[in-house]
Design an enzyme around this catalytic site. Structure first.
Site, PDB file in Angstrom:
ATOM      1  N   ASN A 136       0.871  -1.177   0.000  1.00 17.31           N
ATOM      2  CA  ASN A 136       0.000   0.000   0.000  1.00 17.31           C
ATOM      3  C   ASN A 136       0.909   1.228   0.000  1.00 17.31           C
ATOM      4  OD1 ASN A 136      -1.800   2.037   0.510  1.00 17.31           O
ATOM      5  ND2 ASN A 136      -2.749   1.055   2.296  1.00 17.31           N
ATOM      6  N   ARG A 180     -12.455  16.713   5.915  1.00 18.34           N
ATOM      7  CA  ARG A 180     -13.166  16.948   4.645  1.00 18.34           C
ATOM      8  C   ARG A 180     -14.609  17.370   4.906  1.00 18.34           C
ATOM      9  NH1 ARG A 180     -11.622  11.160   2.222  1.00 18.34           N
ATOM     10  NH2 ARG A 180      -9.732  11.104   3.454  1.00 18.34           N
ATOM     11  N   GLU A 234      -8.348  -4.453   5.107  1.00 15.49           N
ATOM     12  CA  GLU A 234      -8.198  -4.225   3.670  1.00 15.49           C
ATOM     13  C   GLU A 234      -7.030  -5.016   3.093  1.00 15.49           C
ATOM     14  OE1 GLU A 234      -8.720  -0.088   4.837  1.00 15.49           O
ATOM     15  OE2 GLU A 234      -9.588   0.258   2.866  1.00 15.49           O
ATOM     16  N   HIS A 274     -13.041   3.241  -0.617  1.00 14.38           N
ATOM     17  CA  HIS A 274     -13.075   2.236   0.460  1.00 14.38           C
ATOM     18  C   HIS A 274     -13.755   0.937   0.011  1.00 14.38           C
ATOM     19  CE1 HIS A 274     -13.335   5.915   3.360  1.00 14.38           C
ATOM     20  NE2 HIS A 274     -12.073   5.529   3.280  1.00 14.38           N
ATOM     21  N   ARG A 318      -2.453  -1.963  -3.620  1.00 10.20           N
ATOM     22  CA  ARG A 318      -3.664  -1.161  -3.426  1.00 10.20           C
ATOM     23  C   ARG A 318      -3.583   0.075  -4.335  1.00 10.20           C
ATOM     24  NH1 ARG A 318      -4.998   3.268   0.916  1.00 10.20           N
ATOM     25  NH2 ARG A 318      -7.168   3.595   0.384  1.00 10.20           N
TER      26      ARG A 318
END
Ligand code: AMP
Length: 397
Positions: A7, A241, A385, A180, A90
């Protein structure tokens, strides 16, 4: 077979090496400050940890050091690189170019670099750098790209389209892609397994609530809608955000603050969300401490977060025409009882009833926090993940 999951971020690189026979993690670590003074690799293997401090000017040097750590005398877990059967990478943004995990060849690299960089400008170039670095040091080992957005490719057109001119969607690919996806897919499949049901029979709302948060509607095992949009800025407000906001308010604010379009997007990504509302922190632990100490803006930030998440749960129950299960996952979803309680509060009319005691109890692994008479199961499922990427990689090769 052993599978390495990589990742890569712009200045970081995390990895895990799995033995897929029992899906155990046999080594893991993270490189920080790639290309910046003070690069460091913290690696674990053989039950020990080792810290390597050396200059890592680029991802290739970082990967070389990771591979060295994997067969290091002290913490090494393999004898030769040939023991690694494949590498899963990823990748954040796929656009409409990659609809599923993809085995890397020249054509794939060309599409990744020429088409997707502008869709994920912060993340995709880093993933490509990690990919090239692995290909250089492990020639001949299959490389697989696993995209954060590919689980969302099953959304129907009515769900992924914005109300803009159709010609502009066609010309520029401006639509909802989501994010996601690897996590939403993993936890929805784990939920089905836990409930002993076929995923095809279930209507699930998955709430991935972390520093970035997104909610998905998973009907019959496939994603039919998700809260993040063209980029991960859309949906609920997050750590820093804003989440969704009227586009005209963006233009108005830009004029008032004297910001150009790019600076405005940076403002919405980095200075807003629960940090902007509370003025205290983007971290939910700080917000809860603030609220408990009587800080009203921390309370407002937490209230907004739970309220907006709840609205997606309701919207997706309506979109799917029913609801069997709500899953909470990621940093906040797994660790913050007050958010889970506020999201589920007053949803009895949908058959959602949380067991407050179970919700507040400490625990690990998958936990059922629904009340005995709740028609809808409410589950906490730790996301993984990396394991999901390893599974996708194994399935593909
Ligand atoms: P993630 O992006 O999934 O790592 O989630 C980060 C968010 O999860 C931060 O807002 C943290 O405050 C929150 N979080 C992580 N661990 C805990 C914890 N043990 N208790 C409360 N919140 C946590």
């Amino acid at each position: 077979m052993k599978i390495l999951v990589v990742n890569a971020g712009s200045s970081s690189l995390k990895y895990q090496l799995f033995d897929m026979q029992n899906e155990s993690v046999i080594a893991k670590g993270a490189v920080e400050r790639i290309g910046i003074a003070g690069s460091v690799l913290k690696a674990k293997g053989n039950g020990k940890e080792k810290v390597y401090t050396q200059d890592m000017p680029d991802h290739k040097v970082a990967i070389q050091l990771v591979l060295h750590a994997l067969h290091d005398d002290e913490i090494g877990v393999i004898k030769s690189m040939s023991e690694i059967g494949a590498v899963g990478h990823r990748v954040v943004a796929s656009g409409e170019y990659f609809k599923k995990p993809t085995l890397v060849d020249d054509e794939v690299i060309k599409t990744l670099e020429e088409k997707t960089f502008e869709l994920g400008p912060l993340h995709n170039p880093a993933a490509a750098a990690g990919l090239h670095a692995c290909m250089d040091v492990m020639p001949g080992t299959p490389m697989v790209l696993v995209f954060d957005s590919s689980f969302h490719q099953t959304m129907p057109e009515k769900a992924y389209m914005f109300g803009i001119k159709y010609e502009d969607y066609k010309a520029y690919g401006v639509r909802k892609y989501g994010a996601h996806g690897t996590s939403h897919k993993y936890v929805s499949q784990e939920a089905a397994k836990y409930l002993g049901k076929d995923a095809k029979q279930l209507k699930i709302v998955t709430c991935h609530l972390g520093n970035g948060s997104s909610i998905s509607a998973v009907d019959g095992g496939v994603c039919v809608d998700t809260s993040m949009g063209f980029t991960p800025l859309d949906g609920v407000l997050m750590g820093t955000r804003s989440g969704c906001i009227d586009a005209s308010a963006v233009e108005f604010l830009a004029r008032k603050k004297g910001l150009d379009a790019a600076k405005m997007v940076t403002y919405l990504n980095k200075e807003c969300g629960v940090l902007g509302i509370s003025g205290v922190s983007s971290d939910f632990r700080d917000l809860i401490a603030g609220m408990e100490a009587g800080n009203q803006r921390c309370k407002l930030a937490l209230d907004m977060f739970a309220y907006q998440t709840k609205k997606f749960v309701g919207a997706y129950a309506a979109a799917m025409g029913g609801l069997d299960c709500i899953v909470f996952t990621a940093g906040i979803g797994e660790n913050t009882p007050t958010v889970r309680e506020d999201v589920c509060e007053n949803l009895d009319f949908l058959g959602v009833k949380i067991d407050k005691e179970a919700n507040n109890a400490k625990g690990s692994g998958i936990r059922d926090i629904s009340a005995k008479d709740s028609k809808v199961k409410i589950l906490i499922i730790p996301t993984n993940e990396e394991l999901a990427i390893a599974r996708e990689t194994l399935a593909l090769i």
